[in-house]
Design an enzyme around this catalytic site. Sequence first.
Site, short mmCIF file in Angstrom:
data_model
loop_
_atom_site.label_atom_id
_atom_site.label_comp_id
_atom_site.label_asym_id
_atom_site.label_seq_id
_atom_site.Cartn_x
_atom_site.Cartn_y
_atom_site.Cartn_z
N ASP A 1 0.79 -1.30 0.03
CA ASP A 1 -0.02 -0.02 0.04
C ASP A 1 0.89 1.42 0.11
O ASP A 1 1.77 1.43 0.79
CB ASP A 1 -0.97 0.07 1.17
CG ASP A 1 -1.88 1.10 1.11
OD1 ASP A 1 -2.97 0.91 0.57
OD2 ASP A 1 -1.88 2.08 2.31
N GLU B 1 1.88 -0.36 -4.93
CA GLU B 1 1.05 0.45 -5.05
C GLU B 1 1.85 2.13 -5.36
O GLU B 1 1.86 2.44 -4.14
CB GLU B 1 -0.24 0.85 -4.31
CG GLU B 1 -1.43 1.51 -4.68
CD GLU B 1 -2.22 2.32 -3.53
OE1 GLU B 1 -3.22 2.91 -4.12
OE2 GLU B 1 -1.67 2.38 -2.65
O1 ISL Z 1 -8.36 5.94 -3.59
C1 ISL Z 1 -8.03 7.10 -3.56
C2 ISL Z 1 -8.69 8.59 -4.19
O2 ISL Z 1 -9.99 8.03 -4.22
C3 ISL Z 1 -6.66 7.15 -3.70
O3 ISL Z 1 -5.90 8.38 -3.61
C4 ISL Z 1 -6.10 6.42 -2.73
O4 ISL Z 1 -6.27 6.95 -1.61
C5 ISL Z 1 -4.75 6.05 -3.02
O5 ISL Z 1 -4.46 5.38 -4.26
C6 ISL Z 1 -4.09 5.09 -1.62
O6 ISL Z 1 -4.68 4.05 -1.78
C7 ISL Z 1 -4.15 3.17 -0.77
O7 ISL Z 1 -4.21 3.71 0.35
C8 ISL Z 1 -5.07 4.20 1.39
C9 ISL Z 1 -6.31 3.39 1.28
O8 ISL Z 1 -7.50 4.25 1.60
C10 ISL Z 1 -6.62 2.86 -0.02
O9 ISL Z 1 -7.74 1.79 -0.02
C11 ISL Z 1 -5.55 2.07 -0.64
O10 ISL Z 1 -5.82 1.44 -1.67
C12 ISL Z 1 -4.53 4.30 2.71
O11 ISL Z 1 -4.17 3.23 3.39
#
Ligand code: ISL
Length: 605
Positions: free
Chosen positions: A252, A306
């Site tokens: 993440d 990610e």
């Molecule tokens: O989903 C987003 C905006 O709608 C992105 O900015 C997202 O927050 C970003 O891709 C990071 O995502 C990951 O980390 C976040 C979590 O909320 C997401 O579900 C996760 O995939 C924080 O841990």
Amino acid sequence: MGLRRKFFIFGVQSILTLAIGLSTAWSQSTATPPKPATSQDALINGYRPAWWKEAVVYQIYPRSFKDFDGDGIGDLKGITSKLDYIKGLGVDVIWLSPHFDSPNADNGYDIRDYRKVMTEFGNMSDFDEMLAGIKQRHMRLIIDLVVNHTSDEHKWFVESRSSKDNPYRDYYIWKDGKPNPRSPTGFDPPNNYPSFFFGSAWQFDPATKQYYLHYFAAKQPDLNWDNPKVRKEVFDLMTFWLDKGVDGFRMDVIPLISKRAGLPDLTPAELKNAGDVYANGPHMHEYLQEMNRNVMAKYDVMTVGEALGISLEQTPLIVGESRNELNMIFNFDAVRINRDGKQWISWTLPDFKAIYARHAVELDQHSWDTVFLSNHDNPRLVSSFGDDSPTYRVPSAKLLATMILTLRGTPFLYQGDELGMTNYPFKSISDFDDIEAKNGYKADVLTKKVTEEAYLDNLRHMSRDNARTPMQWDSTSQAGFTSGNKPWLAVNPNYTEINAAKELTDASSIYHYTQKMIALRHATPALVYGSYKDIDPTNSNIFIYSRTLGNDRYLIVLNFSKESRAYTLPGGLKPTALVTSNLATSEVGAATINLRGWEARVYKY
Ligand code: ISL
């Protein structure tokens, strides 16, 4: 083309490719997983073969997958009960979104205990049973590594916030505020960093009168990766799960772990895309290499980052073979082509195609790629990139499956997209669960910056909750997701039409088409290791590209529109066989082909 003929073509296809001895694919019927690639393995088209390059991944968002105990929340026993369904699709790897103990400020992306299963999802023996079931079916499991931040309820943070001289103080990022006698706390935040979830990225903590940094929600404090003890804790918890038998991690927001020295204010230009500054900090590569040396190098694992904020040009520095960091990353250029910041915008096919063309240039044989157009943070695949109207939902969902499973890079499918599940008809803000949607409502609608209708209209297109509604298993109450009467998020009312039970019994369903496309990919090294070429980059309706491996040459033709089109194949291209198509056709060999709305064809040429 009748179904029987399609199966015949698939059969011939696999025999041919296996016969030429190129396939290293892990066939569904093989009992033992393939050995990891070694330096002795012959290169294929310049690529070093590896199981994670040949795999197709299926993402499970556990909260919404299957509720076994009837409390309205999906759980691990629910997943175990559906492993045959997943295996039936033919995927090799499951990516499980966070299953750890969490107060769920962000649905598990706020972890309270990395070594404990979230109570709502079950317990460690349920996890072990699920993992054993995955292995028995010769699939693998990667789990979500969320270590840019923890929950504020994690014991490290509880300690950290208790006093300035607590041994855990430096596990997080604490700073003095700027004195401001007019502010209720007496201070302003230390700098102008915004949070991804609206407002400042700093939270004042009255106990010690300092601020802590949180790029996401205030309940998600950022860890201080510059502290070697934090890095050691992370490497230990990764080892804990690998020793249990998991096969790797989806990481993440991993590029955010290293913070800019001194944390200066962002410039007005930087503020437009703060994520780009938060990513790529001065020690990011060093920390990833340290992680690789201490953890990944000791196991045969798959890692996918990610990569929020990492440009395509910077990607080889993370995934390049000689870098010893990660296997691959998710690049957001394609999946986010339809948004500007948090605003939904229109997009064009030439711009979309240009992204894949750039990927083929920037990522060479030593930098592996991923392909995905949906996940738990994005709206539904068919609603965003296809056409979810009754007439075109099925063909456009199949076209998208064709594309994702024939492009270059490891494909990632999101639960429910194999059924063509659609966005949810949200009516009011109370229909949403997502912290991002709710915080945005407070920040933008309650302050009258945006009208309620404009805000909701935008969310209907892009809210993360579109992808988080429960899996539609059958046409019984609550779509068979839960035996209770209140799922944590409402089931899409179209479940009586769109559900797994129906698709499993229909040979022409999206599920079965996806299954066939996965089988085709597994049997066809050219679709995994072949070169990629966009044949007609400027065409605004047709996406046509080739995947070639020596003499094994495939042409993928996708009509990204609902209109029928007579299309003259460029450069005198002459397909010799139709491998598959999403609509009945037998057209081969003609210079001009007649594509119907959302028709997809795979040819040999
Ligand atoms: O989903 C987003 C905006 O709608 C992105 O900015 C997202 O927050 C970003 O891709 C990071 O995502 C990951 O980390 C976040 C979590 O909320 C997401 O579900 C996760 O995939 C924080 O841990």
